[in-house]
Scaffold this active site. Structure first.
Site, PDB file in Angstrom:
ATOM      1  N   LEU A  15       0.898  -1.161  -0.017  1.00  0.00           N
ATOM      2  CA  LEU A  15      -0.146   0.137  -0.016  1.00  0.00           C
ATOM      3  C   LEU A  15       0.847   1.397   0.076  1.00  0.00           C
ATOM      4  O   LEU A  15       0.329   2.287  -0.334  1.00  0.00           O
ATOM      5  CB  LEU A  15      -0.927   0.113   1.314  1.00  0.00           C
ATOM      6  CG  LEU A  15      -2.110  -0.979   1.225  1.00  0.00           C
ATOM      7  CD1 LEU A  15      -2.848  -0.726   2.580  1.00  0.00           C
ATOM      8  CD2 LEU A  15      -2.933  -0.627   0.076  1.00  0.00           C
ATOM      9  N   GLU A 139       9.174   1.680  10.585  1.00  0.00           N
ATOM     10  CA  GLU A 139       8.162   0.767   9.649  1.00  0.00           C
ATOM     11  C   GLU A 139       8.258  -0.574  10.235  1.00  0.00           C
ATOM     12  O   GLU A 139       9.155  -1.136   9.935  1.00  0.00           O
ATOM     13  CB  GLU A 139       8.208   1.218   8.294  1.00  0.00           C
ATOM     14  CG  GLU A 139       7.393   0.415   7.190  1.00  0.00           C
ATOM     15  CD  GLU A 139       7.778   0.490   5.911  1.00  0.00           C
ATOM     16  OE1 GLU A 139       7.301  -0.409   5.082  1.00  0.00           O
ATOM     17  OE2 GLU A 139       8.523   1.393   5.493  1.00  0.00           O
ATOM     18  N   ILE A 147       1.368 -14.047  11.155  1.00  0.00           N
ATOM     19  CA  ILE A 147       1.943 -14.636  12.541  1.00  0.00           C
ATOM     20  C   ILE A 147       2.934 -14.349  12.634  1.00  0.00           C
ATOM     21  O   ILE A 147       3.747 -14.074  13.947  1.00  0.00           O
ATOM     22  CB  ILE A 147       1.599 -16.184  12.137  1.00  0.00           C
ATOM     23  CG1 ILE A 147       1.894 -16.895  13.551  1.00  0.00           C
ATOM     24  CG2 ILE A 147       2.442 -16.782  11.229  1.00  0.00           C
ATOM     25  CD1 ILE A 147       1.471 -18.419  13.712  1.00  0.00           C
ATOM     26  N   GLU A 148       4.246 -14.040  11.570  1.00  0.00           N
ATOM     27  CA  GLU A 148       5.466 -13.793  11.863  1.00  0.00           C
ATOM     28  C   GLU A 148       5.738 -12.374  12.367  1.00  0.00           C
ATOM     29  O   GLU A 148       6.631 -12.116  12.831  1.00  0.00           O
ATOM     30  CB  GLU A 148       6.352 -14.057  10.544  1.00  0.00           C
ATOM     31  CG  GLU A 148       5.814 -13.102   9.451  1.00  0.00           C
ATOM     32  CD  GLU A 148       5.138 -13.779   8.618  1.00  0.00           C
ATOM     33  OE1 GLU A 148       5.230 -13.373   7.263  1.00  0.00           O
ATOM     34  OE2 GLU A 148       4.107 -14.583   8.764  1.00  0.00           O
ATOM     35  N   GLY A 353      23.609  -7.169 -11.818  1.00  0.00           N
ATOM     36  CA  GLY A 353      22.994  -8.540 -11.867  1.00  0.00           C
ATOM     37  C   GLY A 353      23.808  -9.606 -11.580  1.00  0.00           C
ATOM     38  O   GLY A 353      24.996  -9.526 -11.537  1.00  0.00           O
ATOM     39  N   CYS A 380      27.950  -1.880 -12.775  1.00  0.00           N
ATOM     40  CA  CYS A 380      28.188  -3.155 -11.832  1.00  0.00           C
ATOM     41  C   CYS A 380      28.502  -4.402 -13.137  1.00  0.00           C
ATOM     42  O   CYS A 380      29.507  -4.326 -13.749  1.00  0.00           O
ATOM     43  CB  CYS A 380      27.453  -3.742 -10.943  1.00  0.00           C
ATOM     44  SG  CYS A 380      27.926  -4.841  -9.670  1.00  0.00           S
ATOM     45  N   ARG A 474      31.136  -9.529  -6.384  1.00  0.00           N
ATOM     46  CA  ARG A 474      32.049 -10.344  -6.277  1.00  0.00           C
ATOM     47  C   ARG A 474      33.216 -10.436  -7.475  1.00  0.00           C
ATOM     48  O   ARG A 474      34.328 -10.952  -6.934  1.00  0.00           O
ATOM     49  CB  ARG A 474      31.518 -12.004  -5.950  1.00  0.00           C
ATOM     50  CG  ARG A 474      30.382 -12.101  -4.931  1.00  0.00           C
ATOM     51  CD  ARG A 474      30.065 -13.588  -4.676  1.00  0.00           C
ATOM     52  NE  ARG A 474      29.209 -13.718  -3.584  1.00  0.00           N
ATOM     53  CZ  ARG A 474      28.162 -13.523  -3.655  1.00  0.00           C
ATOM     54  NH1 ARG A 474      27.466 -13.411  -4.764  1.00  0.00           N
ATOM     55  NH2 ARG A 474      27.371 -13.718  -2.594  1.00  0.00           N
ATOM     56  N   HIS A 519      27.420   1.448  -7.486  1.00  0.00           N
ATOM     57  CA  HIS A 519      26.087   1.562  -7.949  1.00  0.00           C
ATOM     58  C   HIS A 519      25.922   2.905  -7.689  1.00  0.00           C
ATOM     59  O   HIS A 519      25.234   3.456  -6.526  1.00  0.00           O
ATOM     60  CB  HIS A 519      25.379   0.910  -6.996  1.00  0.00           C
ATOM     61  CG  HIS A 519      25.353  -0.772  -7.420  1.00  0.00           C
ATOM     62  ND1 HIS A 519      24.148  -1.388  -8.366  1.00  0.00           N
ATOM     63  CD2 HIS A 519      26.141  -1.806  -7.024  1.00  0.00           C
ATOM     64  CE1 HIS A 519      24.769  -2.321  -8.558  1.00  0.00           C
ATOM     65  NE2 HIS A 519      25.703  -3.060  -7.825  1.00  0.00           N
ATOM     66  N   GLU A 521      23.216   4.725  -8.529  1.00  0.00           N
ATOM     67  CA  GLU A 521      22.100   4.933  -8.342  1.00  0.00           C
ATOM     68  C   GLU A 521      21.530   5.205  -6.868  1.00  0.00           C
ATOM     69  O   GLU A 521      20.361   5.730  -6.670  1.00  0.00           O
ATOM     70  CB  GLU A 521      21.084   4.021  -9.201  1.00  0.00           C
ATOM     71  CG  GLU A 521      21.005   2.768  -8.510  1.00  0.00           C
ATOM     72  CD  GLU A 521      22.205   1.754  -8.932  1.00  0.00           C
ATOM     73  OE1 GLU A 521      22.313   0.681  -8.837  1.00  0.00           O
ATOM     74  OE2 GLU A 521      23.237   2.219  -9.534  1.00  0.00           O
TER      75      GLU A 521
END
Length: 547
Positions: A15, A139, A147-148, A353, A380, A474, A519, A521
């Protein structure tokens, strides 16, 4: 000492709790307060680092090397406050800490239980840095009823009771569905969600209700009555054209004022929203459009590249243009020519990726951009693919490849221009890794310095020769091929301070062709676009004028 705002969600997931939290943080900042935002996730993974992007979207990396939820990206983009490892925790991390303490004997032989040991661990996490800011926004992931999530809800209930009265506030985000057949906005799901929340000891002070349109006064009063909140604490969260409209939209709805009223802060400082008015103006008042192809393998789920999409938007703001990012599955190029798919674009971006799937398509995209003079940004893995492409087609190494994709392959059958990084320097310490290490948290993670070549394109873009950027990988480009590649026009224009690890490559005599191992971004913000993205979009804008 900080005041605490706990943000929970109900009815359905997705939401926009993270967005609402980030927007509220921005509004409190606009009133002169300091804030920090945190995410408590109930899943049992220690962190999202080993999750597929299809499961969890992108992994957001902090300066101190934590792999976290993408909501922390929203927090940073809206507040400018750099997230830390202590701003994200999961059930997996909580239980791991508790079990480590039990093994060490820290609990002095007691029976270990959810209450008090797990809940105490969660409360200890919430307390970190509480004396550093005016407001701490926490948050809770998932939805009420999962349940968790129960240990987290119990922990914040206990926490609010332990703090002085009026120091904690609960905000609950729910859905108000509109039933077209009957033409009605339904409040019942929200009522049931609040009932569920109250049954575990939490009473919301503020309701944030997602809806397609405004909430009529009748429904607002009904929600206030049945959910036991003030009518002016029922906040409509309507659908927006851009997420960056959220701070102004929530301010018009009175969210920040409702929070300050609930804490009894009066008179409250008036907000300065000039920053956000400028952001919204730059989004809606543009001078043309540029088309950017994002060639990757997680294109079915845009959340996999969330920060990249937002950084392109920021680059558009910096240049007063609308960036139309279009997602292209790199596997298409394994069987089809890249040209018909890419020639209508003003720029090409190949993101990061893992794994071999789709990599040959990314190499073809890099080749198309290089040969056609189209602006290219490789991030990357996107940089590594650009180096492999240059090695094959510029330096006559037809069998150039990466060790990442050569598992079980005879090492004599390919030239590993990209290799598995086994050791590097972090600060003043040497870090070592093996291929068979656990997958979680074993990469080169977090902020590292880089030194740029004076006079290079990237040095001009940054306006400096010393930078710091965030990493998550890596595999590295092998420095031993530098001279061979530079002779053919692929310049190593950014290096690690010790000169061992290539950080940036660029193609000489090309309008704009840059690959970066980090990265960028992750550090871009709407009011402070990352220089690489701002200049990349500028180059795309110039390219669009040529077409």
């Amino acid at each position: 000492m900080a005041r605490f705002i706990f943000i929970t969600g109900g009815v359905v997931s997705s939401l926009g709790k993270g967005l609402a939290s980030a927007a509220l943080g921005a509004l409190l900042q606009a009133r002169g307060y300091t804030v920090r935002l945190r995410k408590l996730d109930p899943y049992l993974n220690v962190d999202p680092g080993t999750m597929s992007p299809f499961e969890h979207g992108e992994v957001f990396v902090t300066d101190d090397g934590a792999e976290t939820d993408l909501d922390l990206g929203h927090y940073e983009r809206f507040t400018g406050v750099a997230a830390r490892a202590t701003d994200s925790i999961s059930s997996g991390r909580v239980y791991s800490n508790v079990l480590e303490k039990e093994r060490r004997g820290d609990y002095l032989g007691k029976t270990i239980q959810v209450i008090p040991h797990v809940t105490n661990e969660i409360k200890d996490f919430i307390r970190i840095g509480e004396d550093e800011v005016d407001f701490m926004l926490c948050e809770i992931g998932g939805t009420v009823g999962d349940i968790e999530g129960l240990p987290f809800f119990e922990a914040i209930r206990q926490f609010s009771q332990e703090k002085p009265r009026g120091q904690c506030l609960f905000m609950h985000l729910t859905l108000l569905p509109f039933i077209k057949a009957s033409g009605e906005l339904k409040t019942k799901p929200t009522q049931h969600s609040v009932k569920e929340l109250r049954s575990i000891g939490l009473a919301p002070d503020i309701l944030v209700c997602r809806s397609e349109g405004p909430i009529p006064e009748k429904e607002r009063e009904k929600l206030a009555l049945f959910c036991n909140v003030r009518p002016d604490s029922v906040i409509a969260a309507q659908d927006l054209k851009s997420i960056y409209e959220a701070p102004l939209a929530y301010h018009r709805e009175g969210m920040d004022q409702a929070v300050l009223d609930a804490f009894g802060i009066s008179p409250a400082p008036k907000p300065n929203l000039d920053r956000w008015e400028d952001v919204v103006d730059r989004i809606h008042n543009t001078d043309g459009e540029v088309r950017v192809a994002i060639v990757g393998k997680y294109t079915q789920l845009e959340d996999a590249y969330k920060s990249i999409a937002e950084a392109l938007t920021h680059g558009g703001m910096a240049n007063r243009v609308k960036v139309r990012a279009e997602w292209i599955d790199s596997e298409i190029f394994d069987r089809e020519d890249a040209a018909p798919h890419l020639e209508q674009f003003n720029a090409i971006l190949v993101p990061g990726g893992f794994g071999e799937r789709g990599t040959e398509g990314k190499i073809k995209a890099a080749q198309f951009a290089r040969e056609r003079g189209i602006p290219y940004l490789g991030i990357c893995l996107g940089m590594q693919m650009a180096v492999i492409e240059a090695a094959r087609n510029m330096a006559d190494m037809g069998n150039a490849a990466s060790e990442e994709f050569a598992e079980g392959v005879d090492p004599r059958s390919f030239t590993p221009v990209v290799y598995h990084l086994k050791e590097w320097v972090q600060g003043n310490a040497k870090v070592t890794r093996k291929k068979d290490d656990d997958k979680g948290g074993t990469m080169r993670l977090g902020a590292y310095d880089a030194v740029l070549t004076d006079g290079s394109r990237v040095a001009k873009v940054y306006g400096d020769t010393a930078i710091e950027e965030r990493h998550r990988h890596r595999y590295e480009v092998d420095i031993k091929f530098r001279e061979q590649l530079e002779q053919q026009g692929l310049i190593f224009s950014g290096m690690s301070p010790d000169g061992r690890l290539p950080e940036i490559v660029e193609v000489k005599d090309h309008p704009w062709y840059i690959g970066v191992q980090f990265h960028p971004e992750l550090k871009s913000k709407p009011f402070e676009p990352h220089p690489l993205f701002a200049d990349f979009v500028r180059a795309a804008k110039e390219q669009s004028r040529l077409v």
